[in-house]
Design a protein around this motif. Sequence first.
Motif, PDB file in Angstrom:
ATOM      1  N   GLU A 138       0.831  -1.215   0.000  1.00 11.58           N
ATOM      2  CA  GLU A 138       0.000   0.000   0.000  1.00 11.58           C
ATOM      3  C   GLU A 138       0.860   1.257   0.000  1.00 11.58           C
ATOM      4  OE1 GLU A 138      -0.315  -2.548   1.971  1.00 11.58           O
ATOM      5  OE2 GLU A 138      -2.400  -3.252   1.985  1.00 11.58           O
ATOM      6  N   TYR A 141       2.515   1.760  -3.393  1.00  8.57           N
ATOM      7  CA  TYR A 141       1.582   2.133  -4.460  1.00  8.57           C
ATOM      8  C   TYR A 141       1.132   3.581  -4.365  1.00  8.57           C
ATOM      9  CZ  TYR A 141      -2.396   1.711  -7.653  1.00  8.57           C
ATOM     10  OH  TYR A 141      -3.263   1.881  -8.692  1.00  8.57           O
ATOM     11  N   SER A 142       1.114   4.112  -3.135  1.00  7.06           N
ATOM     12  CA  SER A 142       0.497   5.432  -2.973  1.00  7.06           C
ATOM     13  C   SER A 142       1.453   6.457  -2.388  1.00  7.06           C
ATOM     14  CB  SER A 142      -0.757   5.320  -2.097  1.00  7.06           C
ATOM     15  OG  SER A 142      -0.429   4.707  -0.849  1.00  7.06           O
ATOM     16  N   ILE A 185      -5.962  -2.851  -3.163  1.00  2.00           N
ATOM     17  CA  ILE A 185      -5.529  -1.526  -2.694  1.00  2.00           C
ATOM     18  C   ILE A 185      -6.411  -0.435  -3.290  1.00  2.00           C
ATOM     19  CG2 ILE A 185      -3.644   0.156  -2.812  1.00  2.00           C
ATOM     20  CD1 ILE A 185      -1.703  -2.202  -2.654  1.00  2.00           C
ATOM     21  N   LYS A 188      -9.687  -0.350  -1.525  1.00  2.00           N
ATOM     22  CA  LYS A 188      -9.519   0.235  -0.197  1.00  2.00           C
ATOM     23  C   LYS A 188      -9.375   1.755  -0.276  1.00  2.00           C
ATOM     24  CE  LYS A 188      -6.513   0.148   3.874  1.00  2.00           C
ATOM     25  NZ  LYS A 188      -5.279  -0.435   4.471  1.00  2.00           N
TER      26      LYS A 188
END
Length: 271
Positions: A138, A141-142, A185, A188
């Motif tokens: 996570e 990715y962000s 992800i 979410k």
Amino acid sequence: MDRLPKIALPVVFIAILAIILISKSAITIGSGEAGVLYKTFGGGVVTDEPPLGEGFHIVAPWNKVYVYEVRQQEVFEKMNVLSSNGLDIKLDGSAWFQPKYAELGKLHQEKGEDYVQRVLLPTIRSAARSVVGRYTPEQLYSSKRDAIQAEIFEETKRIVDDEYIQLNEFLVRDVTLPPTIKDAIERKLKQEQESLEYEFRLVTAEKEAEKVRIEAQGKADANRILSASLTDKILKDKGIDATLELSKSPNSKVVVVGSGGDGLPLILGNN
């Protein structure tokens, strides 16, 4: 006349030999390049003198010059690394680098012309595995891509600085997660975004309600203060003032002072 050919032959031979020697000794260093001199009979690689700069140079024919590009270069690398929870991550990155000009001789002597493959790329791979292993998918990715990029740069730079390589920047080009993890992800993140929007609407509605309550309370307080201040005497005085103003109108009327039920003046007639 018979001597001329005998003299001319050695001269021509010497001239040809000189041309060959000069052609073997002439070295031209191109733009953005530098040369490392290797002395066959003089101790090998020259490390205590600056490298040969751009332009034309005459070098003894038994010596060699190894030419390096010294301007900024870029190398791309695709890596498979593991996240903190052991998931396989594909990381694409590129490094901006150049050899340290003043130490080019030492770089050639200790690392060689393929120093990128021998030193730089293995260091980048090691640093990337170490850094990515601290983060979850996570985070990769962000929110943490910039932090990961900076950490890989710092760890790589710390090592290659001692290897005569100047690292200018490291860029994370792409992070690829397993499809199932990526989809989870994204779901979410979408749910978190919707939750934030709902909380924002609740906060906005609460602020509007609080504003209405404050305005209503202010009006109630003002009316209460006004009511408390309006005594019978003040009301009578206000009534007298209003009656007197009304009596000044051009219509005919009779004003009887003190004849009203509440002691106020009484106005008779409306013509």
